[in-house]
Design an enzyme around this catalytic site. Structure first.
Site, PDB file in Angstrom:
ATOM      1  N   ASN A  14       0.852  -1.194   0.000  1.00 32.18           N
ATOM      2  CA  ASN A  14       0.000   0.000   0.000  1.00 32.18           C
ATOM      3  C   ASN A  14       0.896   1.255   0.000  1.00 32.18           C
ATOM      4  O   ASN A  14       1.591   1.540   0.972  1.00 32.18           O
ATOM      5  CB  ASN A  14      -0.889  -0.067   1.261  1.00 32.18           C
ATOM      6  CG  ASN A  14      -1.812   1.119   1.401  1.00 32.18           C
ATOM      7  OD1 ASN A  14      -1.444   2.248   1.104  1.00 32.18           O
ATOM      8  ND2 ASN A  14      -3.015   0.857   1.872  1.00 32.18           N
ATOM      9  N   ASP A  69      -1.543  -4.236  10.275  1.00 33.11           N
ATOM     10  CA  ASP A  69      -2.911  -4.364   9.818  1.00 33.11           C
ATOM     11  C   ASP A  69      -3.687  -3.220  10.455  1.00 33.11           C
ATOM     12  O   ASP A  69      -3.427  -2.851  11.610  1.00 33.11           O
ATOM     13  CB  ASP A  69      -3.503  -5.716  10.208  1.00 33.11           C
ATOM     14  CG  ASP A  69      -4.738  -6.022   9.370  1.00 33.11           C
ATOM     15  OD1 ASP A  69      -4.763  -5.652   8.173  1.00 33.11           O
ATOM     16  OD2 ASP A  69      -5.689  -6.614   9.884  1.00 33.11           O
ATOM     17  N   SER A  70      -4.585  -2.667   9.676  1.00 30.02           N
ATOM     18  CA  SER A  70      -5.310  -1.506  10.186  1.00 30.02           C
ATOM     19  C   SER A  70      -6.719  -1.508   9.644  1.00 30.02           C
ATOM     20  O   SER A  70      -7.062  -2.287   8.758  1.00 30.02           O
ATOM     21  CB  SER A  70      -4.576  -0.223   9.782  1.00 30.02           C
ATOM     22  OG  SER A  70      -4.308  -0.229   8.390  1.00 30.02           O
ATOM     23  N   GLY A 149      -7.060   5.860   1.434  1.00 30.37           N
ATOM     24  CA  GLY A 149      -8.141   5.134   2.098  1.00 30.37           C
ATOM     25  C   GLY A 149      -9.314   6.025   2.452  1.00 30.37           C
ATOM     26  O   GLY A 149      -9.785   6.839   1.651  1.00 30.37           O
ATOM     27  N   HIS A 176      -3.462   6.824  14.103  1.00 27.08           N
ATOM     28  CA  HIS A 176      -3.291   5.498  14.688  1.00 27.08           C
ATOM     29  C   HIS A 176      -1.929   4.909  14.329  1.00 27.08           C
ATOM     30  O   HIS A 176      -1.249   4.339  15.147  1.00 27.08           O
ATOM     31  CB  HIS A 176      -4.428   4.595  14.186  1.00 27.08           C
ATOM     32  CG  HIS A 176      -4.638   4.671  12.696  1.00 27.08           C
ATOM     33  ND1 HIS A 176      -4.763   5.859  12.026  1.00 27.08           N
ATOM     34  CD2 HIS A 176      -4.704   3.698  11.737  1.00 27.08           C
ATOM     35  CE1 HIS A 176      -4.922   5.626  10.727  1.00 27.08           C
ATOM     36  NE2 HIS A 176      -4.890   4.328  10.528  1.00 27.08           N
ATOM     37  N   ARG A 177      -1.520   5.113  13.058  1.00 29.57           N
ATOM     38  CA  ARG A 177      -0.241   4.547  12.602  1.00 29.57           C
ATOM     39  C   ARG A 177       0.921   5.248  13.303  1.00 29.57           C
ATOM     40  O   ARG A 177       1.878   4.603  13.744  1.00 29.57           O
ATOM     41  CB  ARG A 177      -0.165   4.697  11.075  1.00 29.57           C
ATOM     42  CG  ARG A 177       0.972   3.935  10.426  1.00 29.57           C
ATOM     43  CD  ARG A 177       0.758   3.748   8.936  1.00 29.57           C
ATOM     44  NE  ARG A 177      -0.412   2.929   8.691  1.00 29.57           N
ATOM     45  CZ  ARG A 177      -1.605   3.407   8.335  1.00 29.57           C
ATOM     46  NH1 ARG A 177      -1.775   4.683   8.145  1.00 29.57           N
ATOM     47  NH2 ARG A 177      -2.616   2.587   8.186  1.00 29.57           N
TER      48      ARG A 177
END
Ligand code: IMP
Length: 195
Positions: A14, A69-70, A149, A176-177
């Site tokens: 990605n 993973d998200s 996204g 979050h990342r």
């Protein structure tokens, strides 16, 4: 002689995520190598999928690897799409449209959170995990062209902006990342890599 930099594989195909990891890990002094494991996300949890990506990358490269993973979890949809966030439709545009369709008619605010689980796999060592979340709100209008996204429909409280309206340097203050990477950096694990 200049010291050789340690290598760390980033197990993702990605490009949006990769751009963020390159920025978030720039200070770690590592040579980052992108590697798409192209594996099916068969796990039932973010943690299982992150482990699968990281450990597959280690097996194939022999180098330490970071897998992640998200997903986005929407309260009014009982946490959906969650680990299925990448599979709501064939293109991201269709995925975002599908999410908004499922929310139509539901009372706002559409509270949501992004979640990211990182797995650090190092040959000969147990895999370690780091997690980050970002709470916010899904909005019906698409705002901004930045990011990837669901960024254009994810409003960050207190900023008046969606992630789609933020540059990388601003998104990293909330994402979050970025929070998962901060936990990884603070753990000191990258300084103890075996290879
Ligand atoms: P996966 O982690 O490869 O399973 O993909 C998770 C999916 O969640 C992505 O394809 C995006 O659609 C979404 N997602 C994860 N993180 C973000 C983010 O930072 N911004 C927007 N969408 C995201």
């Amino acid at each position: 002689m200049a010291e050789k930099r340690r290598k760390l594989v980033i197990a993702t195909g990605n490009t949006g995520k990769l751009r963020e990891y390159r920025e978030l890990l720039a200070s770690a002094g590592l040579e980052l190598i992108a590697f798409d494991t192209e594996i099916d996300e068969v796990g039932e949890t973010y943690t299982e999928n992150a482990r699968l990506k990281a450990e597959t990358a280690v097996e194939r490269s022999g180098l330490p690897a970071l897998g992640d993973d998200s997903g986005v979890e929407v309260e009014a949809l009982e946490g959906f799409p969650g680990i299925r966030s990448a599979r709501l439709g064939p293109t991201q545009e269709e995925r975002t449209a599908e999410l908004l369709k499922r929310l139509e008619g539901k009372p706002r605010p559409w509270n949501a959170r992004f979640v990211c689980v990182l797995a650090l796999a190092d040959p000969g060592h147990p895999t370690q995990f780091f997690e980050g979340e970002c709470r916010g709100e899904i909005v019906p209008e698409w705002r901004g062209e930045a990011g990837f996204g669901y960024d254009p429909v994810f409003l960050v409280p207190g900023t008046g902006k969606t992630f789609g309206e933020m540059r990388l340097e601003e998104k990293r203050l909330y994402s979050h990342r970025a929070r998962a990477v901060r936990a990884l950096l603070e753990s000191g694990a990258l300084g103890r890599l075996s290879v």
